[in-house]
Design a protein around this motif. Structure first.
Motif, PDB file in Angstrom:
ATOM      1  N   LEU A  85      30.257 -46.680 -41.788  1.00  0.00           N
ATOM      2  CA  LEU A  85      30.557 -47.830 -41.702  1.00  0.00           C
ATOM      3  C   LEU A  85      30.735 -48.665 -43.134  1.00  0.00           C
ATOM      4  O   LEU A  85      31.345 -49.487 -43.169  1.00  0.00           O
ATOM      5  N   GLY A  86      30.187 -47.747 -44.158  1.00  0.00           N
ATOM      6  CA  GLY A  86      30.506 -48.102 -45.450  1.00  0.00           C
ATOM      7  C   GLY A  86      30.023 -49.387 -45.987  1.00  0.00           C
ATOM      8  O   GLY A  86      30.573 -50.120 -46.623  1.00  0.00           O
ATOM      9  N   LEU A  87      28.826 -50.065 -45.326  1.00  0.00           N
ATOM     10  CA  LEU A  87      28.218 -51.281 -45.463  1.00  0.00           C
ATOM     11  C   LEU A  87      27.252 -51.069 -46.650  1.00  0.00           C
ATOM     12  O   LEU A  87      26.965 -52.321 -47.442  1.00  0.00           O
ATOM     13  N   ASN A  88      27.084 -49.957 -47.297  1.00  0.00           N
ATOM     14  CA  ASN A  88      26.401 -49.629 -48.714  1.00  0.00           C
ATOM     15  C   ASN A  88      25.140 -50.487 -48.704  1.00  0.00           C
ATOM     16  O   ASN A  88      24.922 -51.609 -49.424  1.00  0.00           O
ATOM     17  N   ILE A  89      24.137 -50.230 -47.775  1.00  0.00           N
ATOM     18  CA  ILE A  89      23.017 -50.760 -47.635  1.00  0.00           C
ATOM     19  C   ILE A  89      22.119 -50.393 -48.853  1.00  0.00           C
ATOM     20  O   ILE A  89      21.846 -49.061 -49.441  1.00  0.00           O
ATOM     21  N   LEU A  90      21.535 -51.359 -49.182  1.00  0.00           N
ATOM     22  CA  LEU A  90      20.709 -51.043 -50.724  1.00  0.00           C
ATOM     23  C   LEU A  90      19.029 -51.354 -50.197  1.00  0.00           C
ATOM     24  O   LEU A  90      18.616 -51.917 -49.272  1.00  0.00           O
ATOM     25  N   GLU A  91      18.218 -50.366 -51.008  1.00  0.00           N
ATOM     26  CA  GLU A  91      16.905 -50.156 -50.498  1.00  0.00           C
ATOM     27  C   GLU A  91      15.925 -51.479 -50.779  1.00  0.00           C
ATOM     28  O   GLU A  91      15.078 -51.455 -50.088  1.00  0.00           O
ATOM     29  N   PHE A  92      16.354 -52.292 -51.642  1.00  0.00           N
ATOM     30  CA  PHE A  92      15.541 -53.622 -51.847  1.00  0.00           C
ATOM     31  C   PHE A  92      16.444 -54.692 -51.305  1.00  0.00           C
ATOM     32  O   PHE A  92      16.226 -55.811 -51.524  1.00  0.00           O
ATOM     33  N   GLY A  93      17.398 -54.605 -50.340  1.00  0.00           N
ATOM     34  CA  GLY A  93      18.249 -55.878 -50.084  1.00  0.00           C
ATOM     35  C   GLY A  93      17.579 -56.601 -48.803  1.00  0.00           C
ATOM     36  O   GLY A  93      16.723 -56.028 -48.063  1.00  0.00           O
ATOM     37  N   ARG A  94      18.052 -57.497 -48.646  1.00  0.00           N
ATOM     38  CA  ARG A  94      17.546 -58.655 -47.472  1.00  0.00           C
ATOM     39  C   ARG A  94      18.723 -58.760 -46.717  1.00  0.00           C
ATOM     40  O   ARG A  94      19.806 -59.173 -47.022  1.00  0.00           O
ATOM     41  N   TYR A  95      18.623 -58.529 -45.266  1.00  0.00           N
ATOM     42  CA  TYR A  95      19.898 -58.571 -44.449  1.00  0.00           C
ATOM     43  C   TYR A  95      19.294 -59.221 -43.246  1.00  0.00           C
ATOM     44  O   TYR A  95      18.189 -59.410 -42.665  1.00  0.00           O
ATOM     45  N   ASN A  96      20.276 -59.872 -42.593  1.00  0.00           N
ATOM     46  CA  ASN A  96      20.348 -60.260 -41.148  1.00  0.00           C
ATOM     47  C   ASN A  96      21.966 -59.915 -40.510  1.00  0.00           C
ATOM     48  O   ASN A  96      22.759 -59.602 -41.218  1.00  0.00           O
ATOM     49  N   ALA A  97      21.686 -59.735 -39.192  1.00  0.00           N
ATOM     50  CA  ALA A  97      22.906 -59.226 -38.552  1.00  0.00           C
ATOM     51  C   ALA A  97      23.296 -60.107 -37.042  1.00  0.00           C
ATOM     52  O   ALA A  97      22.442 -61.119 -36.615  1.00  0.00           O
ATOM     53  N   SER A  98      24.427 -60.086 -36.560  1.00  0.00           N
ATOM     54  CA  SER A  98      24.678 -60.811 -35.279  1.00  0.00           C
ATOM     55  C   SER A  98      25.423 -59.949 -34.522  1.00  0.00           C
ATOM     56  O   SER A  98      25.943 -58.836 -34.890  1.00  0.00           O
ATOM     57  N   VAL A  99      25.484 -60.154 -33.040  1.00  0.00           N
ATOM     58  CA  VAL A  99      26.066 -59.435 -32.156  1.00  0.00           C
ATOM     59  C   VAL A  99      26.615 -60.533 -31.164  1.00  0.00           C
ATOM     60  O   VAL A  99      25.829 -61.229 -30.618  1.00  0.00           O
ATOM     61  N   ARG A 100      27.765 -59.952 -30.401  1.00  0.00           N
ATOM     62  CA  ARG A 100      28.199 -60.793 -29.139  1.00  0.00           C
ATOM     63  C   ARG A 100      28.957 -59.812 -28.256  1.00  0.00           C
ATOM     64  O   ARG A 100      29.032 -58.630 -28.430  1.00  0.00           O
ATOM     65  N   ALA A 101      28.720 -60.341 -26.980  1.00  0.00           N
ATOM     66  CA  ALA A 101      29.440 -59.399 -26.026  1.00  0.00           C
ATOM     67  C   ALA A 101      30.862 -59.643 -25.589  1.00  0.00           C
ATOM     68  O   ALA A 101      31.197 -60.939 -25.817  1.00  0.00           O
ATOM     69  N   LEU A 102      31.412 -58.858 -24.816  1.00  0.00           N
ATOM     70  CA  LEU A 102      32.986 -58.804 -24.653  1.00  0.00           C
ATOM     71  C   LEU A 102      33.099 -58.391 -23.076  1.00  0.00           C
ATOM     72  O   LEU A 102      32.612 -57.175 -22.913  1.00  0.00           O
ATOM     73  N   SER A 103      33.674 -58.989 -22.426  1.00  0.00           N
ATOM     74  CA  SER A 103      33.862 -58.576 -21.002  1.00  0.00           C
ATOM     75  C   SER A 103      35.533 -58.862 -20.794  1.00  0.00           C
ATOM     76  O   SER A 103      35.658 -60.210 -20.117  1.00  0.00           O
ATOM     77  N   GLY A 104      36.549 -58.166 -20.619  1.00  0.00           N
ATOM     78  CA  GLY A 104      37.782 -58.780 -20.432  1.00  0.00           C
ATOM     79  C   GLY A 104      38.112 -59.521 -21.127  1.00  0.00           C
ATOM     80  O   GLY A 104      38.360 -59.392 -22.396  1.00  0.00           O
ATOM     81  N   ASN A 105      38.583 -60.839 -20.991  1.00  0.00           N
ATOM     82  CA  ASN A 105      39.051 -61.954 -21.800  1.00  0.00           C
ATOM     83  C   ASN A 105      37.906 -62.714 -22.250  1.00  0.00           C
ATOM     84  O   ASN A 105      38.125 -63.735 -22.910  1.00  0.00           O
ATOM     85  N   GLU A 106      36.669 -62.309 -21.743  1.00  0.00           N
ATOM     86  CA  GLU A 106      35.284 -63.074 -22.006  1.00  0.00           C
ATOM     87  C   GLU A 106      34.773 -62.805 -23.325  1.00  0.00           C
ATOM     88  O   GLU A 106      34.648 -61.670 -23.199  1.00  0.00           O
ATOM     89  N   VAL A 107      34.336 -63.732 -23.883  1.00  0.00           N
ATOM     90  CA  VAL A 107      33.582 -63.452 -25.250  1.00  0.00           C
ATOM     91  C   VAL A 107      32.300 -64.376 -25.136  1.00  0.00           C
ATOM     92  O   VAL A 107      32.516 -65.645 -25.163  1.00  0.00           O
TER      93      VAL A 107
END
Length: 308
Positions: A85-107
């Motif tokens: 993924l090439g996100l270059n995670i750091l050992e002392f970093g602070r992170y948050n992430a997000s996710v969404r669902a997709l089904s056909g044309n619906e998001v």
């Protein structure tokens, strides 16, 4: 008033669902084990069609707000620390992430995770433990778990190890010790007894909020109690000294010893002048010769010789 608030909350959920057309993923969370980083979630409720998911990540050191991670995946997780993924995670970093669902044309809408600080929140897995028997002692060797990002020593310094050991079937007799070296010898154990050993890595809670995971029990049997090293040294020295002394005495007193072991009996003076029987075939015997036999014996401290 409370009933009114509850109705408003239900209405807002329904409006959001109708606006997006697809319910979002549930139970979205960031997790870390041995300094990896995963975003995990559960599928939306009441969904029968195939769902795909897209994720994005935000870090405390990122110049942009969010970076795309796993895109259009059917899995319920995304390994954000994967090299691909090439996100270059750091050992002392602070992170948050997000996710969404997709089904056909619906998001669906984006659902955000909690914040996670790598060195503070990662779960330290169990170490690898090897046990070797040395007589009545057991030598325990510990190897730190392999981190996805960086190393144990770089992130936490030299860790400490909580070692527990007990005779098999007698866990209530378990003994505990904390050491910093990765190799330790357990002594004062019962001979011919199987012991089980578990090890846990300890890191100060100010540096990591989680308790390290404990290794699976590794069992090994002791043998007999070996003799002390000084006893073996003394026995070897005494044997060597006796050997050298025996050689020296043999060399110095070799003649008396030979005479003692192989005594020689001399003829009495009366018989020393007895003429010998000639063996020449030309000798003409005037008187018959008879063989002379000597038998030594001891009587009253004197050596006598019988002649026949």
């Amino acid at each position: 008033m409370s009933l009114l608030c509850c109705c408003c909350f239900i209405v807002s959920i329904c409006v959001t669902a109708l606006a997006s057309g697809l319910l979002p993923p549930r139970n979205v969370r960031l997790t870390s084990h041995n300094m990896d980083l995963y975003l995990r979630w559960e599928p939306p409720d009441n969904i029968s069609s195939q769902i795909l998911y897209s994720t994005k990540l935000q870090g405390s050191f990122d110049s942009v707000q969010f970076r795309p991670a796993c895109v259009n995946t059917s899995a319920l997780f995304c390994e954000l620390s994967a090299p691909g993924l090439g996100l270059n995670i750091l050992e002392f970093g602070r992170y948050n992430a997000s996710v969404r669902a997709l089904s056909g044309n619906e998001v669906s809408d984006w659902v955000h995770s909690q914040n996670l600080t790598m060195d503070k929140d990662t779960v330290i897995g169990p170490p690898t433990v090897a046990v070797v028997s040395h007589g009545a002692d057991l030598e325990v060797s510990v190897r730190d778990p392999q981190f996805r990002v960086s190393t144990m020593e770089h992130v936490f310094g030299l860790p400490k190890y909580n070692i527990s050991y007990w005779p098999r079937g007698r866990s209530y007799q378990a003994k505990h010790m904390q050491v910093q070296q990765s190799r330790v010898v357990l002594s004062e154990l019962e001979p011919w007894t199987e012991y089980c050993i578990q090890v846990q890595i300890y890191v100060d809670l100010s540096r990591n909020h989680n308790t390290g995971e404990t290794s699976e029990p590794v069992c090994e049997s002791t043998a007999d109690v070996p003799s002390a090293p000084w006893v073996t040294a003394v026995v070897t020295f005494v044997a060597l000294a006796l050997t050298v002394a025996l050689v020296v005495v043999t060399v110095i007193y070799r003649k008396p010893i030979c005479h003692f072991l192989c005594p020689k009996d001399s003829l009495p003076e009366l018989l020393q002048n007895v003429p010998k029987c000639p063996h020449s075939p030309l000798f003409v015997q005037e008187e018959p010769c008879h063989p002379l036999t000597m038998i030594p014996w001891q009587d009253e401290g004197k050596h006598l010789t019988a002649v026949s």
